[in-house]
Design a protein around this motif. Sequence first.
Motif, PDB file in Angstrom:
ATOM      1  N   PHE A 147      -1.292   1.346 -11.095  1.00 49.06           N
ATOM      2  CA  PHE A 147      -2.146   2.519 -11.328  1.00 49.06           C
ATOM      3  C   PHE A 147      -3.592   2.194 -10.952  1.00 49.06           C
ATOM      4  O   PHE A 147      -4.270   2.995 -10.289  1.00 49.06           O
ATOM      5  CB  PHE A 147      -2.059   2.932 -12.798  1.00 49.06           C
ATOM      6  CG  PHE A 147      -2.728   4.239 -13.111  1.00 49.06           C
ATOM      7  CD1 PHE A 147      -2.016   5.428 -13.096  1.00 49.06           C
ATOM      8  CD2 PHE A 147      -4.092   4.297 -13.402  1.00 49.06           C
ATOM      9  CE1 PHE A 147      -2.634   6.640 -13.368  1.00 49.06           C
ATOM     10  CE2 PHE A 147      -4.729   5.498 -13.681  1.00 49.06           C
ATOM     11  CZ  PHE A 147      -3.989   6.677 -13.665  1.00 49.06           C
ATOM     12  N   THR A 148      -4.072   1.016 -11.367  1.00 49.31           N
ATOM     13  CA  THR A 148      -5.438   0.606 -11.049  1.00 49.31           C
ATOM     14  C   THR A 148      -5.632   0.489  -9.543  1.00 49.31           C
ATOM     15  O   THR A 148      -6.643   0.951  -8.992  1.00 49.31           O
ATOM     16  CB  THR A 148      -5.764  -0.732 -11.732  1.00 49.31           C
ATOM     17  OG1 THR A 148      -5.607  -0.596 -13.146  1.00 49.31           O
ATOM     18  CG2 THR A 148      -7.184  -1.173 -11.421  1.00 49.31           C
ATOM     19  N   LEU A 149      -4.668  -0.143  -8.858  1.00 44.67           N
ATOM     20  CA  LEU A 149      -4.770  -0.302  -7.404  1.00 44.67           C
ATOM     21  C   LEU A 149      -4.744   1.053  -6.700  1.00 44.67           C
ATOM     22  O   LEU A 149      -5.481   1.271  -5.732  1.00 44.67           O
ATOM     23  CB  LEU A 149      -3.621  -1.177  -6.900  1.00 44.67           C
ATOM     24  CG  LEU A 149      -3.647  -2.650  -7.325  1.00 44.67           C
ATOM     25  CD1 LEU A 149      -2.388  -3.372  -6.870  1.00 44.67           C
ATOM     26  CD2 LEU A 149      -4.882  -3.348  -6.765  1.00 44.67           C
ATOM     27  N   ALA A 150      -3.892   1.968  -7.190  1.00 45.52           N
ATOM     28  CA  ALA A 150      -3.803   3.292  -6.570  1.00 45.52           C
ATOM     29  C   ALA A 150      -5.094   4.069  -6.749  1.00 45.52           C
ATOM     30  O   ALA A 150      -5.579   4.725  -5.820  1.00 45.52           O
ATOM     31  CB  ALA A 150      -2.618   4.058  -7.161  1.00 45.52           C
ATOM     32  N   ARG A 151      -5.671   4.019  -7.945  1.00 42.73           N
ATOM     33  CA  ARG A 151      -6.936   4.710  -8.204  1.00 42.73           C
ATOM     34  C   ARG A 151      -8.062   4.135  -7.346  1.00 42.73           C
ATOM     35  O   ARG A 151      -8.895   4.864  -6.813  1.00 42.73           O
ATOM     36  CB  ARG A 151      -7.296   4.583  -9.682  1.00 42.73           C
ATOM     37  CG  ARG A 151      -6.630   5.594 -10.590  1.00 42.73           C
ATOM     38  CD  ARG A 151      -7.074   6.995 -10.237  1.00 42.73           C
ATOM     39  NE  ARG A 151      -6.593   7.989 -11.186  1.00 42.73           N
ATOM     40  CZ  ARG A 151      -6.507   9.270 -10.941  1.00 42.73           C
ATOM     41  NH1 ARG A 151      -6.835   9.732  -9.748  1.00 42.73           N
ATOM     42  NH2 ARG A 151      -6.073  10.109 -11.850  1.00 42.73           N
ATOM     43  N   ARG A 152      -8.076   2.825  -7.226  1.00 41.17           N
ATOM     44  CA  ARG A 152      -9.153   2.165  -6.489  1.00 41.17           C
ATOM     45  C   ARG A 152      -9.061   2.438  -4.992  1.00 41.17           C
ATOM     46  O   ARG A 152     -10.082   2.595  -4.318  1.00 41.17           O
ATOM     47  CB  ARG A 152      -9.095   0.661  -6.769  1.00 41.17           C
ATOM     48  CG  ARG A 152     -10.237  -0.146  -6.172  1.00 41.17           C
ATOM     49  CD  ARG A 152     -10.151  -1.577  -6.645  1.00 41.17           C
ATOM     50  NE  ARG A 152     -10.243  -1.678  -8.092  1.00 41.17           N
ATOM     51  CZ  ARG A 152      -9.962  -2.758  -8.790  1.00 41.17           C
ATOM     52  NH1 ARG A 152      -9.547  -3.846  -8.172  1.00 41.17           N
ATOM     53  NH2 ARG A 152     -10.090  -2.769 -10.103  1.00 41.17           N
ATOM     54  N   SER A 153      -7.830   2.482  -4.459  1.00 36.46           N
ATOM     55  CA  SER A 153      -7.656   2.634  -3.016  1.00 36.46           C
ATOM     56  C   SER A 153      -7.430   4.078  -2.589  1.00 36.46           C
ATOM     57  O   SER A 153      -7.452   4.377  -1.390  1.00 36.46           O
ATOM     58  CB  SER A 153      -6.463   1.785  -2.557  1.00 36.46           C
ATOM     59  OG  SER A 153      -5.270   2.234  -3.163  1.00 36.46           O
ATOM     60  N   GLY A 154      -7.179   4.973  -3.566  1.00 36.88           N
ATOM     61  CA  GLY A 154      -6.896   6.359  -3.226  1.00 36.88           C
ATOM     62  C   GLY A 154      -5.481   6.586  -2.713  1.00 36.88           C
ATOM     63  O   GLY A 154      -5.178   7.640  -2.156  1.00 36.88           O
ATOM     64  N   MET A 155      -4.620   5.591  -2.909  1.00 34.58           N
ATOM     65  CA  MET A 155      -3.237   5.711  -2.448  1.00 34.58           C
ATOM     66  C   MET A 155      -2.400   6.465  -3.465  1.00 34.58           C
ATOM     67  O   MET A 155      -2.773   6.622  -4.629  1.00 34.58           O
ATOM     68  CB  MET A 155      -2.644   4.313  -2.207  1.00 34.58           C
ATOM     69  CG  MET A 155      -3.434   3.461  -1.228  1.00 34.58           C
ATOM     70  SD  MET A 155      -3.493   4.163   0.437  1.00 34.58           S
ATOM     71  CE  MET A 155      -1.797   3.879   0.948  1.00 34.58           C
ATOM     72  N   ALA A 156      -1.228   6.915  -3.034  1.00 31.54           N
ATOM     73  CA  ALA A 156      -0.309   7.637  -3.915  1.00 31.54           C
ATOM     74  C   ALA A 156       0.458   6.651  -4.798  1.00 31.54           C
ATOM     75  O   ALA A 156       0.579   5.465  -4.482  1.00 31.54           O
ATOM     76  CB  ALA A 156       0.663   8.469  -3.091  1.00 31.54           C
ATOM     77  N   LEU A 157       0.971   7.176  -5.915  1.00 31.21           N
ATOM     78  CA  LEU A 157       1.817   6.396  -6.809  1.00 31.21           C
ATOM     79  C   LEU A 157       2.712   7.360  -7.580  1.00 31.21           C
ATOM     80  O   LEU A 157       2.215   8.281  -8.231  1.00 31.21           O
ATOM     81  CB  LEU A 157       0.975   5.575  -7.796  1.00 31.21           C
ATOM     82  CG  LEU A 157       1.765   4.863  -8.905  1.00 31.21           C
ATOM     83  CD1 LEU A 157       2.660   3.766  -8.320  1.00 31.21           C
ATOM     84  CD2 LEU A 157       0.812   4.271  -9.952  1.00 31.21           C
TER      85      LEU A 157
ATOM     86  N   VAL B  93       9.234   2.664 -10.373  1.00 28.58           N
ATOM     87  CA  VAL B  93       7.838   2.666  -9.927  1.00 28.58           C
ATOM     88  C   VAL B  93       7.832   2.656  -8.403  1.00 28.58           C
ATOM     89  O   VAL B  93       8.404   1.757  -7.779  1.00 28.58           O
ATOM     90  CB  VAL B  93       7.080   1.444 -10.479  1.00 28.58           C
ATOM     91  CG1 VAL B  93       5.606   1.512 -10.095  1.00 28.58           C
ATOM     92  CG2 VAL B  93       7.242   1.349 -11.990  1.00 28.58           C
ATOM     93  N   MET B  94       7.169   3.654  -7.801  1.00 27.17           N
ATOM     94  CA  MET B  94       7.167   3.803  -6.347  1.00 27.17           C
ATOM     95  C   MET B  94       5.733   3.812  -5.816  1.00 27.17           C
ATOM     96  O   MET B  94       5.098   4.864  -5.718  1.00 27.17           O
ATOM     97  CB  MET B  94       7.901   5.086  -5.955  1.00 27.17           C
ATOM     98  CG  MET B  94       9.375   5.075  -6.329  1.00 27.17           C
ATOM     99  SD  MET B  94      10.275   6.588  -5.876  1.00 27.17           S
ATOM    100  CE  MET B  94       9.790   7.625  -7.256  1.00 27.17           C
ATOM    101  N   PRO B  95       5.186   2.648  -5.504  1.00 26.48           N
ATOM    102  CA  PRO B  95       3.813   2.584  -4.982  1.00 26.48           C
ATOM    103  C   PRO B  95       3.693   3.243  -3.615  1.00 26.48           C
ATOM    104  O   PRO B  95       4.658   3.301  -2.844  1.00 26.48           O
ATOM    105  CB  PRO B  95       3.546   1.071  -4.892  1.00 26.48           C
ATOM    106  CG  PRO B  95       4.601   0.423  -5.745  1.00 26.48           C
ATOM    107  CD  PRO B  95       5.787   1.324  -5.658  1.00 26.48           C
ATOM    108  N   ASN B  96       2.498   3.751  -3.331  1.00 29.58           N
ATOM    109  CA  ASN B  96       2.188   4.349  -2.022  1.00 29.58           C
ATOM    110  C   ASN B  96       3.208   5.419  -1.643  1.00 29.58           C
ATOM    111  O   ASN B  96       3.635   5.519  -0.491  1.00 29.58           O
ATOM    112  CB  ASN B  96       2.133   3.251  -0.949  1.00 29.58           C
ATOM    113  CG  ASN B  96       1.459   3.730   0.327  1.00 29.58           C
ATOM    114  OD1 ASN B  96       0.686   4.692   0.312  1.00 29.58           O
ATOM    115  ND2 ASN B  96       1.756   3.080   1.424  1.00 29.58           N
ATOM    116  N   THR B  97       3.604   6.226  -2.642  1.00 23.72           N
ATOM    117  CA  THR B  97       4.621   7.261  -2.435  1.00 23.72           C
ATOM    118  C   THR B  97       4.156   8.559  -3.075  1.00 23.72           C
ATOM    119  O   THR B  97       3.930   8.596  -4.296  1.00 23.72           O
ATOM    120  CB  THR B  97       5.964   6.828  -3.063  1.00 23.72           C
ATOM    121  OG1 THR B  97       6.353   5.557  -2.538  1.00 23.72           O
ATOM    122  CG2 THR B  97       7.045   7.846  -2.786  1.00 23.72           C
TER     123      THR B  97
END
Length: 390
Positions: A248-258, A312-316
């Motif tokens: 969640f932290t990485l997605a918020r920081r990079s603007g990527m989907a999660l 959990v599906m990062p960048n999705t």
Amino acid sequence: MLTDALKRLWLRAWSLVLMEMTSQEIGWLLRPRDHMSLLTSRRTTIIVTRVRLMAGLFALFTPLWIVADVFAFQPEVWHGLAAARLGATIAFVLILVAARRMDTIQNAYRALAMLFAIPMLFFLFTYQHMAHFEMHGFEAAFSTGYAFLPFVVVAGLSIFPLTLAECLAFAGPILAFQSLAAVMRWPVLDWPTVAASLWLLILITAVSALAGLSQLAFMIVLVRENIRDSMTGCFSRPSGEELIDLQFTLARRSGMALSLAFLDLDHFKEINDRYGHDAGDEVLIKTSTTIRNRMRMGDMLVRWGGEEFLLVMPNTDRLQALTALERLTEQGLGLRPNGTPVTASIGLAEISTDDSLNWKELVEIADKRMYRAKTSGRNRIVADDMPLNL
């Protein structure tokens, strides 16, 4: 005798560790690629913490050694050494401060590189600086201590849990610095001494690399044992919560989907009641194995509790997650004891679409939608409050 016994003990310990490791985990000892995020997070924390510890110790003892230089050398020698020590101390303090905000493995690499670069630059300066002066007796003997700095630095690699590739990457410049120092005295080069020094430095590098690899090997085994659910092999809930928090932290920081998918196996209580808990456990094991075999590379499956799982599906994004879930469930998730397919009620949440403020809120949204899927007839996905029949 004692040396042979220690050697046998060391080899026995390594054989036990390697026997407990999968081929993928052994590959993690060689290179840092494709490490699980929790292992990378643990390694980052340990590397940065130990960098700060060493930087703090060097910042404390480097200027204190000026007192010894004053007693050992003539003023024209120790003046230059004192200036270099003060400069190195300032650099160590800067690392100590900067490392407080380092939370990625790339930043940990930078911190470690700076930690090793400072003493090696100090070594080159002192090596060239003292070459301009004639020294005899105690002064000459004391000056030889500065020649051992590369050995101290390369030995410092042993306290970090590094892969073989990382050890070689950090040790290479140290060996290059030692070679450069020898070239700087080319007219009076003593080849036997230089060759012996390089050989000893290589041996210490090998021992340090082995020590770092042993730390990493034990860390991999411990992380795997602590983060996995013992029955299904999925991530356990405590480790899953930490993993989701990190993603969640990485997605918020990079603007990527999660995206998070909350799965609850349909009518699972009936299996336990009719066929017994052993049959229920067998269904859980086979179902979790089926999901892991079908889910995409990079997705992570967490056993949330009982018959509940969190995917959990990062960048999705939501559409991509729906497509992946449809493919995952189109043939069922295994078989029940009576031969009918295992199905699941699924709730889907996505970080940007649902505008979640924290990971717990995102999980709660997925949980509520899973409950709606159950009350709407089961064996379906609910995403954005719209049930989708499977």
